[in-house]
Design an enzyme around this catalytic site. Sequence first.
Site, short mmCIF file in Angstrom:
data_model
loop_
_atom_site.label_atom_id
_atom_site.label_comp_id
_atom_site.label_asym_id
_atom_site.label_seq_id
_atom_site.Cartn_x
_atom_site.Cartn_y
_atom_site.Cartn_z
N LYS B 170 0.84 -1.20 0.00
CA LYS B 170 0.00 0.00 0.00
C LYS B 170 0.88 1.25 0.00
O LYS B 170 0.58 2.24 -0.68
CB LYS B 170 -0.94 -0.01 1.21
CG LYS B 170 -1.90 1.19 1.30
CD LYS B 170 -2.99 1.14 0.25
CE LYS B 170 -3.83 2.43 0.18
NZ LYS B 170 -4.78 2.60 1.28
N LYS B 238 -0.85 11.56 5.29
CA LYS B 238 -0.55 10.58 6.35
C LYS B 238 0.15 9.36 5.74
O LYS B 238 1.17 8.88 6.25
CB LYS B 238 -1.85 10.15 7.02
CG LYS B 238 -1.69 9.08 8.09
CD LYS B 238 -2.94 8.21 8.20
CE LYS B 238 -3.09 7.27 7.01
NZ LYS B 238 -4.04 6.20 7.13
#
Lengths: 291, 291
Positions: B170, B238
């Site tokens: 990811k 983030k």
Amino acid sequence: MRIGFVGLGLMGSPMAMHLVRAGLDVAVYNRTALRAEPHREAGAVVCKSLGELGGLCDKIFICVSDTPDVESVIFDPGGLADSLAEGALIVDHSTISPSASRGFAHRLAGLGVGFVDAPVSGGTKGAHEGKLTVMMGGSERDVASARPIVSIYAAKVSHIGPVGSGQLMKCCNQLVAGLHVLALAEGFRFAGRLGLDQATAHEVIGSGAAGSFIWKHWGAQLLEGNLNPGFKISLHRKDLHLVLEECQKSGLDLPGLKLLIELYDRAVEEGLGELGDQALGRVFKDQQLRL
Amino acid sequence: MRIGFVGLGLMGSPMAMHLVRAGLDVAVYNRTALRAEPHREAGAVVCKSLGELGGLCDKIFICVSDTPDVESVIFDPGGLADSLAEGALIVDHSTISPSASRGFAHRLAGLGVGFVDAPVSGGTKGAHEGKLTVMMGGSERDVASARPIVSIYAAKVSHIGPVGSGQLMKCCNQLVAGLHVLALAEGFRFAGRLGLDQATAHEVIGSGAAGSFIWKHWGAQLLEGNLNPGFKISLHRKDLHLVLEECQKSGLDLPGLKLLIELYDRAVEEGLGELGDQALGRVFKDQQLRL
């Protein structure tokens, strides 16, 4: 009407060949005459000089490497500007400076010669298959006059706007493509270093929102260890400097472009210029990586 | 076997709903209980605490925002670690730190509880349509146990490797996507400043070798003036910091990532965090532009 084609390189050669095979009356010129032999065999007239070609043709298509090459073909003594008749049209498929293109058009207008900038994308594959994308800048009349011929080797012909705007669109294209090449280089590097299988990363990431043409096709070449140029690093570097010039003239600061210039400059300095764009990640020093 | 689902946010809510609608025996928990009402109406048991949910379920799926949230759900007093029986399995769909995920898995293993990191991509659209891409890290057994349930809301489920590797994949995805967002921002900015029509640039560039999923879909949103989040700038920021952490641990220097961190940090500082990723170009100061 006879069509002239100047520049039988990796791109120009198949483009000119499409015109000959379409049955048009084509004359070609290339600095290295040997490269014109296949075209002669297919039925083209091979000219010994630009002056000869300019005297024979009324629409001339140019596909050479850089701004000075185009300037030389047109404006050197014995070049096209000396030999073309009033009413002729030059269509330039090279990727060169947008501002210089406007200057060329202005000088040619004084001679009654039209000019269309018409850089292409799609690489050697697109040229061979006759499926290039062509971005044209010029007057409605000149673009309309060039379009039916260009369409012989193009899948998509767009009239962007006035002279120079084809080159500006190509600049934009090369900027976006360059950042996609960076994404490919950093994605593969991250995967390799963090212990992910690069083939899995290529497949999983390419199938979702992070997918791109370049990730898919050039990533597949990377996985095969194929660094041959569909598009050379040295040429992309040249194009990015054209983008930078235009940005500087407009006071536009693009940090991603700045980073690309740094990386492509370094890649060429390190001797990677003749490799394909997919090899950009080689500028990173981790020689243990698969990149 | 009862399935637990923790976190009914923009992603978790439709994911949990797919499980309920598939006829599974589902218990849900969300900090804000109101968000569980649609699931109750559809047939889910709504738990008042994580302890209650942990006592009822043997496979628990988590979808919250960040590393501390996952840690809190599992390890706070009264959390899942206190209530799950030996042999239970936690599947974490949040995008969090790969290293922290490995730590969580290690602590849970001591309690006889399995752990799979299973971050998703595909956004709220993918969650609603049940067509997410899921990248799983964990043991063969745990992944095999999670897969049939995950498949209810996923179009593509990949077992990447051991615990943490789903998160690493990811990370790689978010890095590549981030550079594509930068390409979109700079491409549109160049076009706008240099006088090209942005809709034409979007169409011409997107159809060739510089095309990408993000250029195509988020570029279309930009042209409509739609800056609503399919994926929020603050969340991508983030994620990029997670990528940076992993790079720093491995001594890996990625200049494109560094630039992205700078731009996303600035975007959030300037109050753009709640906008969609397509609005990243707003960090550039040219307010006259369409971006």
